[in-house]
Design a protein around this motif. Structure first.
Motif, short mmCIF file in Angstrom:
data_model
loop_
_atom_site.label_atom_id
_atom_site.label_comp_id
_atom_site.label_asym_id
_atom_site.label_seq_id
_atom_site.Cartn_x
_atom_site.Cartn_y
_atom_site.Cartn_z
N ASN A 174 12.02 140.52 -1.46
CA ASN A 174 12.79 140.76 -2.69
C ASN A 174 14.29 140.71 -2.42
O ASN A 174 15.05 140.11 -3.18
CB ASN A 174 12.39 142.10 -3.31
CG ASN A 174 13.03 142.30 -4.65
OD1 ASN A 174 13.01 141.41 -5.50
ND2 ASN A 174 13.60 143.48 -4.86
N SER A 175 14.71 141.30 -1.33
CA SER A 175 16.13 141.33 -0.99
C SER A 175 16.67 139.92 -0.72
O SER A 175 17.72 139.53 -1.23
CB SER A 175 16.34 142.22 0.23
OG SER A 175 17.67 142.19 0.64
N VAL A 176 15.94 139.14 0.07
CA VAL A 176 16.39 137.80 0.44
C VAL A 176 16.29 136.84 -0.73
O VAL A 176 17.10 135.92 -0.87
CB VAL A 176 15.58 137.29 1.66
CG1 VAL A 176 15.92 135.85 1.98
CG2 VAL A 176 15.84 138.16 2.87
N SER A 177 15.32 137.05 -1.62
CA SER A 177 15.10 136.11 -2.72
C SER A 177 16.27 136.05 -3.69
O SER A 177 16.43 135.07 -4.41
CB SER A 177 13.82 136.45 -3.48
OG SER A 177 13.97 137.65 -4.20
N LYS A 178 17.11 137.05 -3.69
CA LYS A 178 18.27 137.07 -4.59
C LYS A 178 19.29 136.00 -4.21
O LYS A 178 20.06 135.55 -5.06
CB LYS A 178 18.91 138.45 -4.59
CG LYS A 178 18.00 139.50 -5.20
CD LYS A 178 18.55 140.89 -5.07
CE LYS A 178 17.52 141.86 -5.63
NZ LYS A 178 17.81 143.22 -5.32
N THR A 179 19.28 135.59 -2.95
CA THR A 179 20.25 134.58 -2.50
C THR A 179 19.60 133.28 -2.02
O THR A 179 20.26 132.24 -2.03
CB THR A 179 21.14 135.13 -1.37
OG1 THR A 179 20.31 135.54 -0.28
CG2 THR A 179 21.99 136.29 -1.86
N ASN A 180 18.33 133.34 -1.57
CA ASN A 180 17.70 132.15 -1.01
C ASN A 180 16.18 132.26 -1.15
O ASN A 180 15.53 132.91 -0.33
CB ASN A 180 18.11 132.01 0.46
CG ASN A 180 17.65 130.71 1.07
OD1 ASN A 180 16.65 130.13 0.67
ND2 ASN A 180 18.39 130.26 2.07
N GLU A 181 15.63 131.61 -2.16
CA GLU A 181 14.19 131.72 -2.42
C GLU A 181 13.34 131.10 -1.31
O GLU A 181 12.26 131.60 -1.01
CB GLU A 181 13.85 131.11 -3.78
CG GLU A 181 14.36 131.95 -4.93
CD GLU A 181 13.89 131.44 -6.27
OE1 GLU A 181 12.85 130.75 -6.33
OE2 GLU A 181 14.55 131.73 -7.26
N VAL A 182 13.81 130.02 -0.72
CA VAL A 182 13.05 129.40 0.37
C VAL A 182 13.00 130.34 1.56
O VAL A 182 11.94 130.53 2.18
CB VAL A 182 13.64 128.02 0.76
CG1 VAL A 182 12.96 127.47 2.00
CG2 VAL A 182 13.54 127.05 -0.40
N LYS A 183 14.11 130.95 1.89
CA LYS A 183 14.15 131.90 3.00
C LYS A 183 13.25 133.10 2.70
O LYS A 183 12.56 133.60 3.61
CB LYS A 183 15.59 132.36 3.27
CG LYS A 183 15.73 133.25 4.47
CD LYS A 183 15.41 132.52 5.75
CE LYS A 183 15.61 133.41 6.96
NZ LYS A 183 15.04 132.84 8.18
N ALA A 184 13.21 133.52 1.45
CA ALA A 184 12.35 134.64 1.07
C ALA A 184 10.88 134.28 1.30
O ALA A 184 10.10 135.09 1.83
CB ALA A 184 12.58 135.02 -0.38
#
Length: 120
Positions: A66-76
């Motif tokens: 959830n935290s990473v998806s705010k800036t990079n959905e692929v990385k999430a």
């Protein structure tokens, strides 16, 4: 009849690659993690199916996703993949195309439960 024969021939030509994971290993993972998901990525060009095994995410993983998806959905999606990976075809981890397809499959785990809220 001819169509069924063609389908059977195609199935015979496909090589399944699961990194040597055995039924016993899958059972051990089920005993440890509960539900296990098998993700299959077929590469028809090379006649291969790459198989990976994943456990359901825990809350720590979900928070990281959830935290990473705010800036990079692929990385999430990659965070989900890496934290839930149990084993399988090594190419699922190293080939970007296979990994992206596997990550998409993992994302489909969500939304399969039915939830309700009832005001009392």
């Amino acid at each position: 009849m001819e169509y069924e024969k063609l389908i059977r021939e195609k199935e015979k030509q496909i090589t399944e690659i699961n990194g040597g994971v055995t039924a016993e290993q899958i059972q051990a993972w089920k005993n440890q993690y509960g539900r296990i998901a098998e993700v299959r990525v077929e590469d028809s060009e090379f006649g291969e199916v790459h198989i990976g095994y994943f456990h359901r995410p825990d809350m720590t993983t979900m928070q990281a996703v959830n935290s990473v998806s705010k800036t990079n959905e692929v990385k999430a999606s990659e965070v989900m993949f890496d934290n839930c990976w149990l084993g399988g075809s090594p190419q699922l981890k190293t080939d970007a195309i296979y990994k992206m397809d596997a990550m998409a499959a993992l994302g489909s785990m969500f939304g399969k439960c039915v939830r309700t809220l009832k005001n009392l």
